[in-house]
Design a protein around this motif. Sequence first.
Motif, PDB file in Angstrom:
ATOM      1  N   MET A   1       0.816  -1.187   0.000  1.00 35.35           N
ATOM      2  CA  MET A   1       0.000   0.000   0.000  1.00 35.35           C
ATOM      3  C   MET A   1       0.868   1.262   0.000  1.00 35.35           C
ATOM      4  N   VAL A   2       2.005   1.192   0.714  1.00 33.37           N
ATOM      5  CA  VAL A   2       2.909   2.342   0.775  1.00 33.37           C
ATOM      6  C   VAL A   2       3.441   2.668  -0.614  1.00 33.37           C
ATOM      7  N   VAL A   3       3.786   1.635  -1.376  1.00 33.86           N
ATOM      8  CA  VAL A   3       4.301   1.850  -2.731  1.00 33.86           C
ATOM      9  C   VAL A   3       3.241   2.530  -3.587  1.00 33.86           C
ATOM     10  N   VAL A   4       2.013   2.045  -3.531  1.00 37.77           N
ATOM     11  CA  VAL A   4       0.937   2.616  -4.347  1.00 37.77           C
ATOM     12  C   VAL A   4       0.702   4.076  -3.977  1.00 37.77           C
ATOM     13  N   LEU A   5       0.654   4.364  -2.685  1.00 37.20           N
ATOM     14  CA  LEU A   5       0.435   5.753  -2.247  1.00 37.20           C
ATOM     15  C   LEU A   5       1.581   6.667  -2.680  1.00 37.20           C
ATOM     16  N   ALA A   6       2.814   6.230  -2.465  1.00 39.37           N
ATOM     17  CA  ALA A   6       3.972   7.046  -2.865  1.00 39.37           C
ATOM     18  C   ALA A   6       3.988   7.257  -4.373  1.00 39.37           C
ATOM     19  N   ASP A   7       3.706   6.199  -5.113  1.00 42.56           N
ATOM     20  CA  ASP A   7       3.695   6.280  -6.571  1.00 42.56           C
ATOM     21  C   ASP A   7       2.623   7.243  -7.066  1.00 42.56           C
ATOM     22  N   GLN A   8       1.408   7.074  -6.588  1.00 46.79           N
ATOM     23  CA  GLN A   8       0.303   7.912  -7.069  1.00 46.79           C
ATOM     24  C   GLN A   8       0.458   9.367  -6.628  1.00 46.79           C
ATOM     25  N   LEU A   9       0.967   9.596  -5.416  1.00 52.11           N
ATOM     26  CA  LEU A   9       1.182  10.962  -4.951  1.00 52.11           C
ATOM     27  C   LEU A   9       2.250  11.669  -5.780  1.00 52.11           C
ATOM     28  N   THR A  10       3.362  10.992  -6.048  1.00 59.69           N
ATOM     29  CA  THR A  10       4.418  11.630  -6.849  1.00 59.69           C
ATOM     30  C   THR A  10       3.947  11.883  -8.275  1.00 59.69           C
ATOM     31  N   LYS A  11       3.183  10.976  -8.842  1.00 57.03           N
ATOM     32  CA  LYS A  11       2.664  11.184 -10.198  1.00 57.03           C
ATOM     33  C   LYS A  11       1.683  12.353 -10.236  1.00 57.03           C
ATOM     34  N   LEU A  12       0.858  12.460  -9.204  1.00 57.08           N
ATOM     35  CA  LEU A  12      -0.077  13.578  -9.107  1.00 57.08           C
ATOM     36  C   LEU A  12       0.684  14.905  -9.057  1.00 57.08           C
ATOM     37  N   LEU A  13       1.727  14.963  -8.256  1.00 56.91           N
ATOM     38  CA  LEU A  13       2.528  16.188  -8.154  1.00 56.91           C
ATOM     39  C   LEU A  13       3.232  16.513  -9.471  1.00 56.91           C
ATOM     40  N   ILE A  14       3.757  15.509 -10.135  1.00 51.81           N
ATOM     41  CA  ILE A  14       4.429  15.728 -11.423  1.00 51.81           C
ATOM     42  C   ILE A  14       3.434  16.259 -12.442  1.00 51.81           C
ATOM     43  N   ARG A  15       2.268  15.615 -12.541  1.00 54.98           N
ATOM     44  CA  ARG A  15       1.257  16.075 -13.507  1.00 54.98           C
ATOM     45  C   ARG A  15       0.795  17.501 -13.201  1.00 54.98           C
ATOM     46  N   ALA A  16       0.754  17.864 -11.922  1.00 57.44           N
ATOM     47  CA  ALA A  16       0.258  19.184 -11.525  1.00 57.44           C
ATOM     48  C   ALA A  16       1.305  20.290 -11.720  1.00 57.44           C
ATOM     49  N   TYR A  17       2.584  19.978 -11.524  1.00 54.51           N
ATOM     50  CA  TYR A  17       3.583  21.046 -11.454  1.00 54.51           C
ATOM     51  C   TYR A  17       4.680  21.024 -12.522  1.00 54.51           C
ATOM     52  N   ILE A  18       4.788  19.961 -13.286  1.00 50.19           N
ATOM     53  CA  ILE A  18       5.809  19.904 -14.335  1.00 50.19           C
ATOM     54  C   ILE A  18       5.128  19.612 -15.663  1.00 50.19           C
ATOM     55  N   ASP A  19       5.320  20.486 -16.627  1.00 53.13           N
ATOM     56  CA  ASP A  19       4.741  20.289 -17.954  1.00 53.13           C
ATOM     57  C   ASP A  19       5.398  19.097 -18.652  1.00 53.13           C
ATOM     58  N   ILE A  20       4.692  18.512 -19.600  1.00 44.58           N
ATOM     59  CA  ILE A  20       5.239  17.390 -20.364  1.00 44.58           C
ATOM     60  C   ILE A  20       6.516  17.841 -21.072  1.00 44.58           C
ATOM     61  N   ASP A  21       7.535  16.998 -20.977  1.00 43.66           N
ATOM     62  CA  ASP A  21       8.874  17.192 -21.554  1.00 43.66           C
ATOM     63  C   ASP A  21       9.676  18.302 -20.873  1.00 43.66           C
ATOM     64  N   GLN A  22       9.166  18.878 -19.797  1.00 43.61           N
ATOM     65  CA  GLN A  22       9.910  19.903 -19.059  1.00 43.61           C
ATOM     66  C   GLN A  22      10.943  19.226 -18.160  1.00 43.61           C
ATOM     67  N   ALA A  23      12.181  19.731 -18.193  1.00 39.67           N
ATOM     68  CA  ALA A  23      13.251  19.215 -17.339  1.00 39.67           C
ATOM     69  C   ALA A  23      13.253  19.976 -16.019  1.00 39.67           C
ATOM     70  N   PRO A  30      17.566  14.421 -11.565  1.00 38.13           N
ATOM     71  CA  PRO A  30      16.962  14.981 -12.779  1.00 38.13           C
ATOM     72  C   PRO A  30      15.582  14.374 -13.031  1.00 38.13           C
ATOM     73  N   LEU A  31      14.621  15.239 -13.292  1.00 31.47           N
ATOM     74  CA  LEU A  31      13.249  14.815 -13.558  1.00 31.47           C
ATOM     75  C   LEU A  31      12.781  15.398 -14.880  1.00 31.47           C
ATOM     76  N   THR A  32      11.888  14.706 -15.526  1.00 34.98           N
ATOM     77  CA  THR A  32      11.169  15.229 -16.675  1.00 34.98           C
ATOM     78  C   THR A  32       9.823  14.512 -16.733  1.00 34.98           C
ATOM     79  N   HIS A  33       8.804  15.197 -17.188  1.00 35.62           N
ATOM     80  CA  HIS A  33       7.455  14.645 -17.219  1.00 35.62           C
ATOM     81  C   HIS A  33       7.214  13.991 -18.570  1.00 35.62           C
ATOM     82  N   ILE A  34       7.027  12.681 -18.560  1.00 33.11           N
ATOM     83  CA  ILE A  34       6.749  11.900 -19.769  1.00 33.11           C
ATOM     84  C   ILE A  34       5.450  11.137 -19.541  1.00 33.11           C
ATOM     85  N   GLU A  35       4.625  11.036 -20.560  1.00 35.20           N
ATOM     86  CA  GLU A  35       3.432  10.189 -20.510  1.00 35.20           C
ATOM     87  C   GLU A  35       3.643   9.043 -21.498  1.00 35.20           C
ATOM     88  N   ASN A  36       3.617   7.820 -21.001  1.00 34.22           N
ATOM     89  CA  ASN A  36       3.931   6.637 -21.784  1.00 34.22           C
ATOM     90  C   ASN A  36       2.677   5.783 -21.933  1.00 34.22           C
TER      91      ASN A  36
END
Length: 143
Positions: A1-23, A30-36
């Motif tokens: 459950m911890v993995v699912v929560l950490a995963d979904q929370l980080t993805k939510l933050l990435i989608r909210a604050y980093i544009d696609i392909d933004q470094a 290093p982070l970049t937002h990719i949708e696969n």
Amino acid sequence: MVVVLADQLTKLLIRAYIDIDQAYTLWGIPLTHIENSGMAGGLFQGNARLFGVVAVLFVIGVLYFRKTGDMKGVLIDSCFGFFVGGAIGNGIDRLLYGQVTDFIIRGGGVLNIADHAIEVGVLLLIISGIVSWFKNRAQLLES
């Protein structure tokens, strides 16, 4: 459950604050937002929902194996916990959004927390196999 929560929370933050392909760099990572919409390495693009169904079947298979299988113990339980957490984390993305949010740049690829959890699960499975081999060998030598 911890993995699912950490995963979904980080993805939510990435989608909210980093544009696609933004470094972006966070704490030297290093982070970049990719949708696969495919699978690992971007293979089989457009089949995310199919892989979501595969993830559900994988989780069912692991739960069945855990109930009926001979492999027991903290190490193997942790291994399967990471596997299931990773599969559920990416499965949620695939089934709800038709794509998986990846953002951690590593080794030429872009991954997420669920991907890393699956890698940890593989490592624990290998360690469990080695420990089991040594235990069996020691028992044979004692006989």
